[in-house]
Design an enzyme around this catalytic site. Structure first.
Site, PDB file in Angstrom:
ATOM      1  N   LEU A  65       0.835  -1.200   0.000  1.00  0.00           N
ATOM      2  CA  LEU A  65       0.000   0.000   0.000  1.00  0.00           C
ATOM      3  C   LEU A  65       0.873   1.255   0.000  1.00  0.00           C
ATOM      4  CD1 LEU A  65      -3.126   0.410   0.061  1.00  0.00           C
ATOM      5  CD2 LEU A  65      -2.818   1.114   2.431  1.00  0.00           C
ATOM      6  N   ASP A  66       1.989   1.202   0.730  1.00  0.00           N
ATOM      7  CA  ASP A  66       2.915   2.335   0.796  1.00  0.00           C
ATOM      8  C   ASP A  66       4.320   1.830   0.482  1.00  0.00           C
ATOM      9  OD1 ASP A  66       4.149   4.751   1.197  1.00  0.00           O
ATOM     10  OD2 ASP A  66       3.782   4.842   3.355  1.00  0.00           O
ATOM     11  N   ASN A  96      -3.264  -7.055  -9.383  1.00  0.00           N
ATOM     12  CA  ASN A  96      -2.173  -6.122  -9.651  1.00  0.00           C
ATOM     13  C   ASN A  96      -0.987  -6.869 -10.232  1.00  0.00           C
ATOM     14  OD1 ASN A  96       0.515  -5.960  -7.927  1.00  0.00           O
ATOM     15  ND2 ASN A  96      -1.060  -6.807  -6.557  1.00  0.00           N
ATOM     16  N   ARG A  97      -0.260  -6.162 -11.066  1.00  0.00           N
ATOM     17  CA  ARG A  97       1.020  -6.665 -11.570  1.00  0.00           C
ATOM     18  C   ARG A  97       2.034  -5.530 -11.538  1.00  0.00           C
ATOM     19  NH1 ARG A  97      -2.330  -7.424 -16.385  1.00  0.00           N
ATOM     20  NH2 ARG A  97      -2.063  -5.694 -17.864  1.00  0.00           N
ATOM     21  N   PHE A 105       6.981  -4.615  -8.038  1.00  0.00           N
ATOM     22  CA  PHE A 105       7.897  -3.940  -7.108  1.00  0.00           C
ATOM     23  C   PHE A 105       8.317  -2.561  -7.631  1.00  0.00           C
ATOM     24  CE2 PHE A 105       9.837  -8.049  -5.042  1.00  0.00           C
ATOM     25  CZ  PHE A 105       8.636  -8.289  -4.402  1.00  0.00           C
ATOM     26  N   SER A 126       5.838 -12.515  -4.216  1.00  0.00           N
ATOM     27  CA  SER A 126       5.101 -11.753  -5.221  1.00  0.00           C
ATOM     28  C   SER A 126       5.118 -12.517  -6.540  1.00  0.00           C
ATOM     29  CB  SER A 126       5.733 -10.375  -5.426  1.00  0.00           C
ATOM     30  OG  SER A 126       5.161  -9.747  -6.554  1.00  0.00           O
ATOM     31  N   ASN A 134       4.707 -11.108  -9.372  1.00  0.00           N
ATOM     32  CA  ASN A 134       4.893 -10.116 -10.422  1.00  0.00           C
ATOM     33  C   ASN A 134       6.345  -9.802 -10.744  1.00  0.00           C
ATOM     34  OD1 ASN A 134       2.074  -9.800 -10.669  1.00  0.00           O
ATOM     35  ND2 ASN A 134       2.082  -8.493  -8.853  1.00  0.00           N
ATOM     36  N   THR A 135       7.277 -10.484 -10.092  1.00  0.00           N
ATOM     37  CA  THR A 135       8.695 -10.431 -10.446  1.00  0.00           C
ATOM     38  C   THR A 135       9.073 -11.815 -10.941  1.00  0.00           C
ATOM     39  OG1 THR A 135       9.232  -8.697  -8.841  1.00  0.00           O
ATOM     40  CG2 THR A 135      11.042 -10.101  -9.587  1.00  0.00           C
ATOM     41  N   LYS A 163       7.459 -13.652   4.129  1.00  0.00           N
ATOM     42  CA  LYS A 163       6.122 -13.569   3.538  1.00  0.00           C
ATOM     43  C   LYS A 163       5.994 -14.598   2.428  1.00  0.00           C
ATOM     44  CE  LYS A 163       2.586 -10.417   1.873  1.00  0.00           C
ATOM     45  NZ  LYS A 163       2.174  -9.000   1.742  1.00  0.00           N
ATOM     46  N   ASN A 217       0.566 -13.736   0.538  1.00  0.00           N
ATOM     47  CA  ASN A 217       0.572 -12.771  -0.556  1.00  0.00           C
ATOM     48  C   ASN A 217      -0.633 -13.033  -1.465  1.00  0.00           C
ATOM     49  OD1 ASN A 217       1.618 -10.816  -2.470  1.00  0.00           O
ATOM     50  ND2 ASN A 217       3.679 -11.308  -1.753  1.00  0.00           N
ATOM     51  N   THR A 218      -0.611 -12.469  -2.667  1.00  0.00           N
ATOM     52  CA  THR A 218      -1.707 -12.641  -3.619  1.00  0.00           C
ATOM     53  C   THR A 218      -1.654 -14.021  -4.278  1.00  0.00           C
ATOM     54  OG1 THR A 218      -0.355 -11.612  -5.336  1.00  0.00           O
ATOM     55  CG2 THR A 218      -1.838 -10.181  -4.097  1.00  0.00           C
TER      56      THR A 218
END
Length: 361
Positions: free
Chosen positions: A65-66, A112-113, A116, A192, A194-195, A234, A263-264
């Site tokens: 989120l941040d 989301n993709r 990072f 993740s 997405n990497t 995680k 995670n997702t």
């Protein structure tokens, strides 16, 4: 912001591109943090001792989120007991091409993709140190009296997309060394989707090498700097029983202090036929709720008694937060629920957990 206030604001936010709406929402939180205290929500006080830390309550914000730690004080104003910031990589990187964030409102889900996307360790560290929340944490560490204990700060580290998998450990070691002096705890993100190939680090040999190197480095840092923040891993929800067993063994053997689940997900079973369901990336929100609970239950059954577990995935109500605790989590984190339910979910979840009359670890 009240639940009603957010329900009135949400259509406006949802009329925007999702990534733009995210930035607008974060800016609104920053304004809230600067407002008089009487205009901010009162935090639910339900302190718990875990990981050698005192968490003001059991509800935190999940990493992502941040990413740049640039909204710490805004998030703190929402009443969280802890904030996990990042994921940050050693070097700045733009992430994947846009569009890369998609809503699935019918399922209360998000894909989301991002990949990072972040400004790198140097800016991340500067942002943490600039925040009044971190400065209050430092005052507490020095033994000073601080009114209204600030939320615990977890810093989440990852590897750069351009770093080959065989060199990934080097990126995590760089990240660990830079955030070590600042963090209340450090989270290692190897989950993740997405990497490219990142989740391969959850495999037996890769995980063993990474966690072994991190354990060695943390001992050196603890001796050199005189502080020893806990280290958490995680993990993904898309793990079978054998993979979970491998992770449980590695966590305990390499003295990792806790685990964040999860995670997702890459699964699309729960969203088939919905608009945006075929977009690539990680799916979060309501559809991952039970998948993450399954992993949490398996971890709780296989890990030593009282081993710390942070549960995240699909919390949309106070009852969902309690269900995560009942599955075996000690703390919970929110992300997609904030998008669909708004900031009032923070205190709703904290109140529900506080009022839960089951056995709390």
């Amino acid at each position: 912001m009240s639940a009603l206030g957010y329900q009135l604001l949400r259509p406006l936010l949802f009329s925007q591109d999702p990534e733009r709406a995210h930035h607008i929402g974060m800016q609104i939180m920053d304004v809230l943090a600067a407002a008089p205290a009487c205009l901010r929500p009162d935090r639910v006080e339900d302190p718990v001792q875990l990981l050698g830390l005192t968490f003001p309550n059991r509800v935190g914000v999940a990493a992502g989120l941040d990413k740049n730690a640039s909204h710490i004080d805004g998030l703190a104003a929402l009443g969280f007991g802890f904030l996990e910031l990042g994921t940050v990589t050693p070097l700045a990187q733009p992430g994947n091409p846009k569009p890369r964030l998609f809503r699935l409102p019918e399922a209360q889900a998000i894909i989301n993709r991002f990949g990072f996307n972040n400004d790198g360790l140097a800016d991340f560290v500067a942002n943490v140190q600039r925040s009044s929340t971190w400065q209050k944490r430092q005052a507490l560490e020095r033994g000073a009296l601080v009114e209204n204990t600030p939320p615990v700060l977890g810093l989440n580290i990852g590897k750069n997309a351009a770093t080959p998998l065989e060199s990934a450990t080097g990126d995590y070691l760089k990240g660990l060394a830079r955030v070590w002096p600042l963090a209340d705890y450090v989270a290692i993100n190897i989950s993740s989707p997405n990497t490219a190939n990142l989740r391969k680090l959850q495999g037996s040999d890769e995980l063993d090498g990474l966690l072994g190197a991190l354990d060695t480095e943390r001992r050196r840092l603890a001796e050199e700097l005189g502080r020893n923040p806990p280290l958490l891993l995680k993990i993904a929800p898309d793990l079978d029983d054998d993979q979970i067993t491998v992770i449980i063994d590695a966590l305990t053997r390499h003295h990792i202090d806790g685990v964040i689940a999860t995670n997702t997900t890459l699964s699309r079973d729960a969203v088939q036929g919905l608009a945006n369901a075929t977009e690539s990336g990680g799916l979060s929100g309501r559809p991952v709720f039970e998948a993450s609970n399954r992993v949490i239950r398996a971890l709780r059954a296989g890990l030593p008694a009282r081993y710390p577990i942070i549960g995240v995935g699909g919390i949309m109500s106070g009852a969902d937060a309690v269900a995560k605790i009942q599955a075996g989590a000690d703390l919970v984190q929110l992300y997609s629920g904030l998008i669909y339910q708004g900031p009032s979910l923070v205190n709703a979840a904290a109140r529900a957990i506080h009022g839960h009359d089951g056995t709390m670890r």
